[in-house]
Motif scaffolding. Structure first.
Motif, PDB file in Angstrom:
ATOM      1  N   GLY A  53      26.786  28.072  36.070  1.00  0.00           N
ATOM      2  CA  GLY A  53      26.294  28.074  34.702  1.00  0.00           C
ATOM      3  C   GLY A  53      25.974  29.483  34.222  1.00  0.00           C
ATOM      4  N   THR A  54      25.335  30.249  35.095  1.00  0.00           N
ATOM      5  CA  THR A  54      25.026  31.634  34.749  1.00  0.00           C
ATOM      6  C   THR A  54      26.310  32.390  34.447  1.00  0.00           C
ATOM      7  OG1 THR A  54      23.280  31.430  36.379  1.00  0.00           O
ATOM      8  CG2 THR A  54      23.675  33.629  35.476  1.00  0.00           C
ATOM      9  N   LEU A  55      27.304  32.189  35.330  1.00  0.00           N
ATOM     10  CA  LEU A  55      28.584  32.861  35.138  1.00  0.00           C
ATOM     11  C   LEU A  55      29.219  32.441  33.828  1.00  0.00           C
ATOM     12  CD1 LEU A  55      30.196  32.673  38.665  1.00  0.00           C
ATOM     13  CD2 LEU A  55      29.451  34.704  37.449  1.00  0.00           C
ATOM     14  N   HIS A  56      29.077  31.115  33.522  1.00  0.00           N
ATOM     15  CA  HIS A  56      29.691  30.563  32.340  1.00  0.00           C
ATOM     16  C   HIS A  56      29.196  31.249  31.080  1.00  0.00           C
ATOM     17  CE1 HIS A  56      31.853  27.463  30.214  1.00  0.00           C
ATOM     18  NE2 HIS A  56      30.830  27.339  29.398  1.00  0.00           N
ATOM     19  N   ARG A  57      27.921  31.599  31.102  1.00  0.00           N
ATOM     20  CA  ARG A  57      27.327  32.176  29.901  1.00  0.00           C
ATOM     21  C   ARG A  57      27.489  33.685  29.825  1.00  0.00           C
ATOM     22  NH1 ARG A  57      22.339  30.614  31.071  1.00  0.00           N
ATOM     23  NH2 ARG A  57      22.966  28.867  32.386  1.00  0.00           N
ATOM     24  N   HIS A  58      27.914  34.303  30.914  1.00  0.00           N
ATOM     25  CA  HIS A  58      28.054  35.760  30.899  1.00  0.00           C
ATOM     26  C   HIS A  58      29.447  36.192  31.314  1.00  0.00           C
ATOM     27  CE1 HIS A  58      23.718  36.209  30.338  1.00  0.00           C
ATOM     28  NE2 HIS A  58      23.580  35.242  31.222  1.00  0.00           N
ATOM     29  N   PRO A  59      30.351  36.242  30.359  1.00  0.00           N
ATOM     30  CA  PRO A  59      31.728  36.629  30.706  1.00  0.00           C
ATOM     31  C   PRO A  59      31.810  38.011  31.341  1.00  0.00           C
ATOM     32  CG  PRO A  59      31.508  36.210  28.324  1.00  0.00           C
ATOM     33  CD  PRO A  59      30.196  35.927  28.948  1.00  0.00           C
ATOM     34  N   ARG A  60      30.940  38.914  30.936  1.00  0.00           N
ATOM     35  CA  ARG A  60      30.979  40.269  31.507  1.00  0.00           C
ATOM     36  C   ARG A  60      30.606  40.242  32.987  1.00  0.00           C
ATOM     37  NH1 ARG A  60      33.854  44.176  29.131  1.00  0.00           N
ATOM     38  NH2 ARG A  60      34.801  42.578  27.850  1.00  0.00           N
ATOM     39  N   LEU A  61      29.667  39.372  33.338  1.00  0.00           N
ATOM     40  CA  LEU A  61      29.257  39.225  34.734  1.00  0.00           C
ATOM     41  C   LEU A  61      30.418  38.672  35.551  1.00  0.00           C
ATOM     42  CD1 LEU A  61      26.886  39.316  36.780  1.00  0.00           C
ATOM     43  CD2 LEU A  61      26.432  36.929  36.206  1.00  0.00           C
ATOM     44  N   ARG A  62      31.094  37.686  34.924  1.00  0.00           N
ATOM     45  CA  ARG A  62      32.267  37.089  35.561  1.00  0.00           C
ATOM     46  C   ARG A  62      33.293  38.180  35.843  1.00  0.00           C
ATOM     47  NH1 ARG A  62      32.519  32.597  31.660  1.00  0.00           N
ATOM     48  NH2 ARG A  62      34.452  33.469  30.858  1.00  0.00           N
ATOM     49  N   LEU A  63      33.553  38.994  34.834  1.00  0.00           N
ATOM     50  CA  LEU A  63      34.526  40.077  34.970  1.00  0.00           C
ATOM     51  C   LEU A  63      34.107  41.048  36.070  1.00  0.00           C
ATOM     52  CD1 LEU A  63      36.957  41.729  34.005  1.00  0.00           C
ATOM     53  CD2 LEU A  63      35.473  42.794  32.315  1.00  0.00           C
ATOM     54  N   GLY A  64      32.804  41.388  36.075  1.00  0.00           N
ATOM     55  CA  GLY A  64      32.302  42.327  37.074  1.00  0.00           C
ATOM     56  C   GLY A  64      32.494  41.799  38.484  1.00  0.00           C
ATOM     57  N   LEU A  65      32.204  40.513  38.671  1.00  0.00           N
ATOM     58  CA  LEU A  65      32.330  39.931  40.008  1.00  0.00           C
ATOM     59  C   LEU A  65      33.801  39.838  40.437  1.00  0.00           C
ATOM     60  CD1 LEU A  65      29.610  37.141  39.975  1.00  0.00           C
ATOM     61  CD2 LEU A  65      29.592  39.305  41.222  1.00  0.00           C
ATOM     62  N   LEU A  66      34.675  39.570  39.454  1.00  0.00           N
ATOM     63  CA  LEU A  66      36.103  39.488  39.782  1.00  0.00           C
ATOM     64  C   LEU A  66      36.663  40.857  40.122  1.00  0.00           C
ATOM     65  CD1 LEU A  66      37.686  37.084  37.133  1.00  0.00           C
ATOM     66  CD2 LEU A  66      37.624  36.774  39.595  1.00  0.00           C
ATOM     67  N   LEU A  67      36.240  41.832  39.351  1.00  0.00           N
ATOM     68  CA  LEU A  67      36.828  43.159  39.469  1.00  0.00           C
ATOM     69  C   LEU A  67      36.165  43.975  40.579  1.00  0.00           C
ATOM     70  CD1 LEU A  67      39.121  44.343  37.912  1.00  0.00           C
ATOM     71  CD2 LEU A  67      37.504  45.361  36.308  1.00  0.00           C
ATOM     72  N   GLY A  68      34.910  43.627  40.889  1.00  0.00           N
ATOM     73  CA  GLY A  68      34.155  44.409  41.847  1.00  0.00           C
ATOM     74  C   GLY A  68      34.830  44.614  43.198  1.00  0.00           C
ATOM     75  N   PRO A  69      35.084  43.520  43.944  1.00  0.00           N
ATOM     76  CA  PRO A  69      35.657  43.705  45.290  1.00  0.00           C
ATOM     77  C   PRO A  69      36.989  44.456  45.308  1.00  0.00           C
ATOM     78  CG  PRO A  69      34.803  41.486  45.023  1.00  0.00           C
ATOM     79  CD  PRO A  69      34.732  42.125  43.674  1.00  0.00           C
TER      80      PRO A  69
END
Lengths: 270, 293
Positions: B13-29
């Motif tokens: 749910g947190t991820l759902h509401r924060h697309p930038r966070l989603r992007l950060g987690l995807l791009l981070g590793p």
């Protein structure tokens, strides 16, 4: 195209000729693996299967094969995870530096292998102070394998678009549910193809491997290269080469199977 | 939306509401791996090029200087090796482009659907065969008693044997599929109606080839050339297998980083292919070749 009959025939002939030249050397290796002559004189001096027998019992070749398969498996798993993540980030989001990121992913294969090789060797041994081992090969291989998964996944994501994912989200599925039920099934065959390429790339790599392999870790390409110049090992090396040529039909066959259900869109929504 | 499965307190749910966070987690590793680890390794290597190896102790002395590059410039043999490597890369690229064009044209525009599939597989199959095995195959082809000798001898031509010719042939052979495939893909995208229109307007096939097909094909050729060029510039294995005593830049890098233990000089030599590739990529980028990869 409106080409004359002669031009068409000429093109067909050239195509045939080039295909012949492509397969001739490979055929030669197969034939030589049964050649009694150890220096591979052409035409062959006689037929024998003793080299195949010797290769089968060569402990060095067996160990090297096993190690290569393990390295390729680990490198492929890592590149599947990282490649998919990068593909999703680049294909589903717009952000500053997007072009730079895609260039960065291509960089390990765009740069000469020897550069990646000595850079990683230097980083492992001098900067991090760890000795070269099995895992340093895996890390090095994963670095240049990410791009194969990435390319396949990006192409698929671009083709299917984001509508289905948006629909899933609108219908109340969360991030993970959407990935599991919508994104992943769409990506599956592209990931298989990318993973297959990545496995083959790792299995075959020698340059980066030369610089990142620990003393006891000899992959099959390293073994072949080391034994190629030893006259008494030449027939065994030739058999291993012949076996690898025969084995390279497997990924082709798999890739064909994959491209048949290339339209791997979710057919049955659970 | 608020009452959806993407509930308030779950991670999803947190991820759902924060697309930038989603992007950060995807791009981070991937970025930690490639952007931080790999780029740092590359950067460190090129810093080393500006240091020196103490010729007595073999230790690297971290004193900034341009000695390695000066040596590279002043000692004639390195210039020779650099130009030889570049000449081999250009030859391989040209040979591949010339050979790939008729095949790609035949596959894309003349062969039936069925044959198209068969030919694509036929071209792809050697790509899956091991690099070493293919170089090894040409070692057998060019050996003193091998097929090339056997084929040419009756005509009174002596086999070139192991040397630069064998190196160019083997490298061109190795990278040929990398040239055929983008060219084929590029040609397949040229609609037949365009070629017919050209013919209807009175262009002969040669004119259509020159003024319609080649301009469309240019990015594909450059895309293929990135592989043929880059792979040749860094190669040192093939030249060891079929090149006789000849050396390419890769051999100089290899020898200095390994046996001679002069990593700073190896790093300086390694900058040559990298600089050539970066310049080449920058030029090729303008043609749109990078989108064809």
């Amino acid at each position: 195209m409106t080409l004359s009959r002669n031009a068409r025939l000429l093109l067909a002939a050239v195509t045939g000729l080039v295909l012949l030249v492509i397969y001739l050397p490979l055929g030669l290796v197969l034939v030589n693996s049964f050649n009694t002559s150890t220096s591979f004189t052409w035409p062959p001096s006689g037929f024998t299967t003793k080299w195949w027998d010797a290769a089968w019992h060569s402990a060095g070749a067996r160990d090297a094969l096993a190690l290569s398969l393990e390295v390729a498996a680990f490198a492929t798993v890592i590149s599947l995870v990282l490649g998919t993540m990068a593909a999703l980030a680049l294909q589903r989001y717009r952000f500053f530096g997007r072009d730079a990121v895609s260039l960065l992913i291509i960089l390990p294969i765009a740069l000469p292998g020897i550069v990646t090789g000595i850079a990683l060797q230097n980083a492992f041994t001098k900067i991090l102070g760890i000795s070269l081992s099995f895992w340093t090969i895996v890390i090095a291989h994963a670095t240049f394998c990410i791009v194969t998964v990435f390319n396949n996944a990006v192409a698929r994501l671009r083709r299917v678009g984001g509508n289905l994912e948006e629909a899933s989200m609108d219908l109340g599925a969360g991030t993970f549910t959407t990935f599991r039920l919508v994104t992943f099934p769409m990506l599956r065959s592209a990931l298989l193809a990318g993973g297959l390429l990545s496995f083959a790339l790792s299995f075959d790599e020698i340059i980066v491997t030369t610089f990142t392999a620990g003393a006891g870790s000899q992959t099959l390409p390293l073994w072949i290269f080391e034994n190629m110049f030893r006259p008494n090992q030449a027939p065994v090396v030739n058999v291993v080469a012949a076996a690898l040529i025969v084995l390279s039909i497997v990924p082709i066959w798999l890739a064909q199977r994959l491209s048949v259900d290339d339209e791997g869109l979710p057919t049955a929504a659970p | 939306m608020e009452q959806g499965a993407a509930g308030r307190s779950t991670p999803g749910g947190t991820l759902h509401r924060h697309p930038r966070l989603r992007l950060g987690l995807l791009l981070g590793p991937p970025m930690l791996w490639l952007g931080v680890a790999y780029l740092t390794a590359l950067g460190a290597l090129f810093l080393t090029a500006f240091w020196t190896t103490n010729s007595f102790t073999g230790d690297i002395e971290k004193v900034w200087n341009l000695d390695n590059f000066r040596q590279l410039w002043e000692i004639g043999v390195y210039k020779t090796v650099a130009f030889r490597t570049l000449a081999i890369a250009v030859s391989v690229t040209v040979v591949d482009a010339v050979i790939a064009f008729p095949i790609a044209l035949f596959m894309a525009k003349i062969a039936s659907r069925r044959w198209q599939r068969i030919l694509v597989i036929a071209v792809l199959m050697p790509l899956w065969a091991s690099y070493l095995v293919k170089a090894y195959a040409w070692r057998a082809m060019f050996s003193a008693t091998g097929p090339v000798h056997w084929l040419l001898d009756p005509f009174g031509i002596s086999s070139p044997g192991y040397g630069l010719t064998a190196t160019v042939v083997t490298l061109a052979y190795l990278w040929l599929p990398y040239m055929i495939l983008p060219m084929y893909a590029g040609l397949e995208r040229v609609p037949n109606s365009l070629l017919e229109a050209s013919a209807d307007l009175g262009a002969r096939p040669g004119t259509t080839l020159r003024r319609v097909i080649l301009p469309i094909l240019t990015p594909a050729v450059f895309a293929g050339s990135i592989f043929t060029f880059s792979l040749t510039l860094g190669d040192y294995i093939t030249v060891k297998i079929v090149g006789g005593a000849n050396q390419m830049l890769g051999n100089v890098v290899y020898d200095n980083s390994g046996a001679a233990g002069n990593l700073p000089f190896a790093a300086a030599v390694a900058t040559i292919p990298v600089v050539i590739m970066l310049v080449y990529l920058a030029v090729v980028r303008r043609t749109g070749a990078l989108d064809e990869l």
